[in-house]
Enzyme design. Structure first.
Site, PDB file in Angstrom:
ATOM      1  N   GLU A  44       0.821  -1.207   0.000  1.00 52.52           N
ATOM      2  CA  GLU A  44       0.000   0.000   0.000  1.00 52.52           C
ATOM      3  C   GLU A  44       0.862   1.267   0.000  1.00 52.52           C
ATOM      4  O   GLU A  44       0.530   2.240  -0.681  1.00 52.52           O
ATOM      5  CB  GLU A  44      -0.940  -0.011   1.210  1.00 52.52           C
ATOM      6  CG  GLU A  44      -1.900  -1.199   1.206  1.00 52.52           C
ATOM      7  CD  GLU A  44      -1.308  -2.489   1.771  1.00 52.52           C
ATOM      8  OE1 GLU A  44      -2.004  -3.519   1.748  1.00 52.52           O
ATOM      9  OE2 GLU A  44      -0.149  -2.448   2.246  1.00 52.52           O
ATOM     10  N   ASN A 174      -3.709  -9.208  -4.468  1.00 51.83           N
ATOM     11  CA  ASN A 174      -2.426  -9.387  -3.772  1.00 51.83           C
ATOM     12  C   ASN A 174      -2.431 -10.591  -2.836  1.00 51.83           C
ATOM     13  O   ASN A 174      -2.148 -10.478  -1.638  1.00 51.83           O
ATOM     14  CB  ASN A 174      -2.087  -8.118  -2.989  1.00 51.83           C
ATOM     15  CG  ASN A 174      -0.814  -7.462  -3.472  1.00 51.83           C
ATOM     16  OD1 ASN A 174       0.105  -8.131  -3.950  1.00 51.83           O
ATOM     17  ND2 ASN A 174      -0.742  -6.148  -3.361  1.00 51.83           N
ATOM     18  N   ALA A 238      -2.158  -6.329 -19.991  1.00 48.68           N
ATOM     19  CA  ALA A 238      -3.156  -6.109 -18.952  1.00 48.68           C
ATOM     20  C   ALA A 238      -4.452  -5.715 -19.636  1.00 48.68           C
ATOM     21  O   ALA A 238      -4.453  -4.966 -20.615  1.00 48.68           O
ATOM     22  CB  ALA A 238      -2.709  -5.017 -17.979  1.00 48.68           C
ATOM     23  N   ASP A 264       2.489  -3.431  -7.543  1.00 43.85           N
ATOM     24  CA  ASP A 264       2.086  -2.214  -6.845  1.00 43.85           C
ATOM     25  C   ASP A 264       2.317  -0.990  -7.723  1.00 43.85           C
ATOM     26  O   ASP A 264       1.491  -0.073  -7.758  1.00 43.85           O
ATOM     27  CB  ASP A 264       2.885  -2.053  -5.551  1.00 43.85           C
ATOM     28  CG  ASP A 264       2.783  -3.269  -4.651  1.00 43.85           C
ATOM     29  OD1 ASP A 264       1.720  -3.914  -4.638  1.00 43.85           O
ATOM     30  OD2 ASP A 264       3.780  -3.585  -3.973  1.00 43.85           O
TER      31      ASP A 264
END
Length: 334
Positions: A44, A174, A238, A264
């Site tokens: 995060e 995650n 993606a 991330d």
């Protein structure tokens, strides 16, 4: 024709644990390493740091121990331009630690985080500021696996229907298998992810969780709730699935120093693209560009290209983007 949904512009609050991290320098097996480099690692806070790099105001909300590692973690995240003013200091619990062990088949990570300061976080973290003024809350599937109180935190954040929340929520699945009791992760992560506005998940990750033969379409069938679902297919591409259909952008090919942290970085780039009001394709491109910055360093947070280079990459024609390879390492050269 209505405009595609986007989170409102504004501050992003990223909630989750950040640990001190030790890694061999130069990269080699721990059994042969003579020196270890101390850095920080947290999904995060990685997102928060890259958001700040992209000019998005970001606040990291967490807890660290009242120890030298905790002080260092807080300072490192702050140095990247992230607001750390709401990070709690726990006088009774330590800062978590991880140790990386690079090898020929990839990097293994050993965690020392049981009973850490961040594992004591709970739903009260959501009360009051800074959430009242947030445009987006970013969570990951790591946090609910840390402790019952952390799971309550994430469950409460996602409990209200999307239309009744004062901010949008992004959720990066995650999956960390070592943190979950056997058999509990698939159902828990699917239930949480399906309540978020934006979800990011790796295709291989989804296959490990929910079925070996899953495709992007299959992941969408399992997660119909999110307004935007991003499925990352490793170094290939993606795909973002929205109410307007799907958009696929190939990844940039580059020499990889270490893959840890790239997911991330991609998440931060993609979210920054949305928050800047860009198209879905542009947001995916910015995700790929940001991911390369993490792939080219041994830590989780690497430097971005100069803004002019980023804009040039974002403006390439589709065919030129797909063929772009030889110049990417020069773009990211120190």
């Amino acid at each position: 024709m209505t405009a595609p949904w986007r989170p409102a512009p504004g501050r992003v609050v990223c909630v989750g644990e950040t640990m001190a991290a030790l890694a061999p320098d130069p990269p080699r097996s721990l059994t042969d390493a003579e020196q270890l480099r101390l850095s920080t690692a947290g999904a995060e806070s990685n997102v928060a740091m890259y958001l700040a790099d992209h000019g998005i105001p970001a606040l990291w909300l967490s807890a660290v121990g009242d120890d030298p590692l905790g002080h260092r973690v807080r300072a490192a995240v702050a140095a990247a331009g992230v607001d750390v003013s709401q990070v709690r200091t726990d006088p009774h619990r330590p800062t978590g630690l991880l140790v990386k062990n690079p090898g020929p088949t990839g990097t293994r990570v050993h965690y020392y985080r049981t009973g850490s300061a961040a594992s004591a976080l709970g739903p009260d973290l959501l009360d009051g500021e800074p959430l009242r003024s947030a445009a987006l809350l970013h969570l990951t599937g790591i946090t609910p696996a840390l402790s019952p109180s952390c799971r309550d935190l994430v469950t409460r954040a996602l409990a209200a229907p999307a239309g009744e929340r004062p901010y949008a929520i992004s959720f990066d699945v995650n999956h960390r298998a070592a943190l979950w009791p056997d058999g509990t992760a698939p159902g828990a992560l699917r239930a949480l992810a399906d309540r978020a506005d934006i979800v990011l998940v790796g295709l291989d990750e989804a296959q490990r969780l929910w079925g070996d033969d899953l495709t992007v379409t299959g992941v969408r069938d399992l997660l119909p709730g999110p307004r935007i679902l991003v499925v990352k297919d490793g170094a290939r591409a993606a795909t973002a699935v929205t109410a307007d259909g799907s958009c696929t952008v190939p990844a940039l090919r580059t020499r990889v120093v270490e893959p840890v942290g790239a997911g991330d970085a991609f998440a931060a780039g993609f979210l920054a693209g949305l928050l800047h009001g860009g198209t879905t394709a542009r947001a995916l491109r910015l995700g790929h560009i940001t991911a390369v910055s993490a792939l080219k360093v041994t830590g989780d947070h690497g430097p971005l290209p100069e803004p002019a280079e980023t804009e040039r990459l974002l403006g390439l024609a589709d065919g030129d983007w797909e063929r772009y390879e030889d110049g990417i390492d020069r773009v990211f050269a120190p």
